[in-house]
Design an enzyme around this catalytic site. Structure first.
Site: not given
Lengths: 389, 276
Positions: A71-72, A178, A198-199, A236, A324
């Protein structure tokens, strides 16, 4: 112990059918689709079959689909392509709540001398359309706005935005990572020029994605090299994963009609029960326009990481926007952009479901969560007076 | 996912000494909910002996903050106030079998709460807030705290300061100031203890001089295309000959002075280096 996996916006399990479909291409059928011999060359046809399935899911034309590594990469490629295609335009519009793949790429563009407008959202995570309309000008090269937010599930009015931009002839990219596979997306109806998916968010493996580029849109490749993907994305092909993505899209299309109903029924049950059983809890984000699988809830006076690690003891997987858990000291940029008080951000938990989740699993979370919150509140210096009051 | 030790997990899942002592003899409160962690420590202290009879805590924060607080109460129970004040954040982290470096600030919070409680017990007033210079606005960290934690834990980089105090971990605008503070702290050289030089026998001295010349001096000269040879060592006189590029070098005199200085520092302050 089989985990109760409620973190599907982070990643999803690979569907068994998908795994079966891809395995031969990791074993005996290892050829390179660009080869002249049949052994390798036959794989080219399999990639094209996968392309048909991906295109089908969003009602695109086959040549409008480019396979990428994630996705990025799709997001980076889309924005970069727009900028390269219109070199005289130096302005980009995005939102403050994008995924880092878009947000940090746009911050990078600022350092490169571009003007970027980061659109604000209201306290429900909804886009401020007025601000958006004012931000557009003749210098705007591309607008990149996510289809649905990964943290809250809030869905943006992509159609309305697209219509405005179409009229102004400004390129429009949406990060739909999403949303694809969870809600119906039809690019024939949706005025977007580019769309990322995205997969691993829809039960294919990690390391594969796709970018939809509407026919007639100027395109400039991001990864330059060989002739693969008709010269639009060199390298590839990740044959096995591309075949897997095709299968995952085919499966998603099959269950898409029932998916939203099933997911929202489970999600709503979980959300309602937790709001009822845990005092001082709230839902973050616009409950009207949300992905059916996501809920982002805040539990005041306790800290998210502590909640997650207690849930972890029961094998329950979720995530949090607390500082955190972010890997930095700053809590969620999305919740902050919404103006959620810090006290609520620190205690935010996201549950994100998939169609592999069951009602029993929801019941289990409903069973353990209230006591976890209660216990952590007895540990907290802020919890006591509230609990008594 | 953080890599927590078994000890941290144990103290997080089953914390000891949770709660609040009624009518405590000392209270220490640090942190705030805005910052993401806060700790309230209450103590029961025997007035006669100054011994901490009981300690309880309440913590808002992540697993390591809860574990650090709980361990703190375990460490101080039974100790006198004078003994307890010696406990450092490192003691807390060590007791837990270490903390991820990004989480060291949790142990610092424990130490701060203890300090605040003891100040409260002694009836001392904290110095007025106005005097303390706030460096990190995001997490409200003062220069005083940065200096203290840096010195106590021997921190030399901004990243370490962020891990231990959170300072610089928000907007990052205070990072140059933190750099200045660190430069200032570590610019003051701690005077080294004078080395007690043992009396060397002549043979030991010769061996030592040869060793230093071989290992420290010649490689440096060779790096610049020069070299030297030891002709003789006679008592405190070291006779050498410059070789290769050093022969023609107009700086030869300086080189000899430098060699003499090095040997005086490491072997005997009366050594004289001459060319033969």
């Amino acid at each position: 112990m089989k985990p109760i996996y409620f973190d599907n916006n982070a990643t999803t399990p690979i569907a068994p059918e998908v795994l079966n479909e891809m395995l031969p291409y990791l074993r005996e059928l290892y050829g390179n689709p660009s080869s002249m011999h049949t052994f390798g060359g036959q794989l080219h046809r399999k990639i094209e079959e996968a392309r048909v399935k991906v295109a089908d899911l969003i009602n695109a034309e086959i040549e409008e689909i480019i396979f990428t590594s994630c996705g990025t990469e799709s997001d980076n490629t889309a924005i970069m392509s727009a900028i390269e295609s219109y070199p005289r335009k130096r302005h980009v519009i995005t939102t403050r709540v994008e995924h880092p793949a878009v947000l940090n790429f746009c911050k990078h563009l600022v350092r490169k001398g571009y003007r970027v407008t980061f659109l604000p959202v209201d306290k429900f995570g909804r886009l401020e359309m007025e601000v958006f309309l004012k931000a557009i000008d003749d210098d705007t090269a591309v607008v990149s706005i996510m289809y649905a937010n990964n943290e809250t599930g809030v869905v943006f009015p992509i159609k309305d935005i697209g219509e405005i931009l179409q009229e102004r002839k400004i390129l429009f990219h949406t990060d739909a990572v999403q949303a694809v596979g969870k809600v119906l997306i039809d690019v024939k109806e949706l005025p977007v020029d580019m769309l990322s998916l995205s997969g691993h968010k829809l039960h294919a493996p990690k390391g594969v994605g796709a970018l939809y580029v509407r026919k007639g849109t100027r395109f400039y490749p991001y990864i330059i090299g060989g002739h693969q993907e008709r010269g639009r994305r060199a390298g590839t092909e990740n044959v096995a994963s591309i075949i897997a993505l095709g299968k995952a899209c085919e499966l998603a299309k099959g269950y898409l009609n029932e998916e939203a109903g099933y997911l929202s029924r489970l999600r709503d049950k979980l959300e309602r029960a937790l709001l009822e059983l845990c005092p001082d809890a709230q839902v973050n984000g616009d409950r009207e326009n949300r992905l059916p699988n996501t809920t982002n809830m805040s539990f005041q006076y306790v800290e998210g990481e502590a909640i997650l690690l207690r849930l972890n003891e029961y094998g329950i997987c979720a995530s949090s926007g607390s500082a955190c858990t972010s890997g930095s000291l700053e809590p969620s940029h999305v919740l902050r952009a919404m103006g959620i008080p810090f006290t609520a951000i620190h205690g935010s938990i996201r549950f994100s479901l998939s169609h592999y989740n069951t009602e029993d699993e929801v019941d289990k979370v409903i069973e353990v969560m209230p006591s976890i919150i209660r216990e952590l509140r007895t540990l907290s210096p802020y919890g006591k007076e509230k609990m008594q009051g | 996912m953080w890599e927590y030790s078994e000890k941290v997990k144990e103290f997080f899942l089953h914390p000891k000494n949770v709660g609040e002592i009624e009518n405590p003899d000392a209270v220490g409160e640090v942190g705030s909910m805005i910052c993401g962690d806060a700790l309230k420590l209450t103590l029961r202290i025997d007035k006669e002996t100054g011994r901490i009879i009981d300690a309880k805590f309440q913590t808002f924060g992540c697993a390591s903050a809860i574990a650090s607080s709980s361990v703190l109460t375990e460490l101080i129970k039974g100790k006198t106030v004078d003994e307890a004040i010696k406990i450092t954040n490192r003691d807390i982290a060590e007791y837990l079998g270490g903390l991820p470096k990004e989480k060291m600030h949790c142990s610092v919070m424990g130490r701060e709460a203890l300090e605040a409680a003891i100040v409260n017990y002694m009836g001392e007033r904290r110095p007025p807030e106005a005097k303390e210079k706030l460096i990190c606005q995001c997490f409200e960290v003062t220069e005083e705290k940065i200096r203290r934690v840096a010195i106590e834990n021997h921190l030399t980089t901004v990243e370490e300061i962020t891990n231990y105090t959170k300072a610089g971990g928000g907007c990052g605008s205070c990072i140059p100031q933190i750099e200045e503070i660190l430069k200032d702290i570590w610019a003051i050289k701690i005077p080294e203890m004078p080395k007690v030089k043992k009396r060397l026998t002549n043979l030991q001295k010769i061996a030592l001089i040869q060793d230093i010349i071989e290992k420290e001096i010649r490689p440096r000269l060779q790096a610049d295309g020069g070299d030297l040879e030891v002709i003789d060592i006679d008592g405190k006189r070291v006779i050498i000959a410059l070789r290769a590029m050093c022969v023609e070098c107009p700086m030869g005199g300086v080189t000899i002075d430098n060699i003499q200085e090095k040997l005086r520092e490491l072997v005997d302050e009366n050594i004289v280096v001459e060319t033969g």
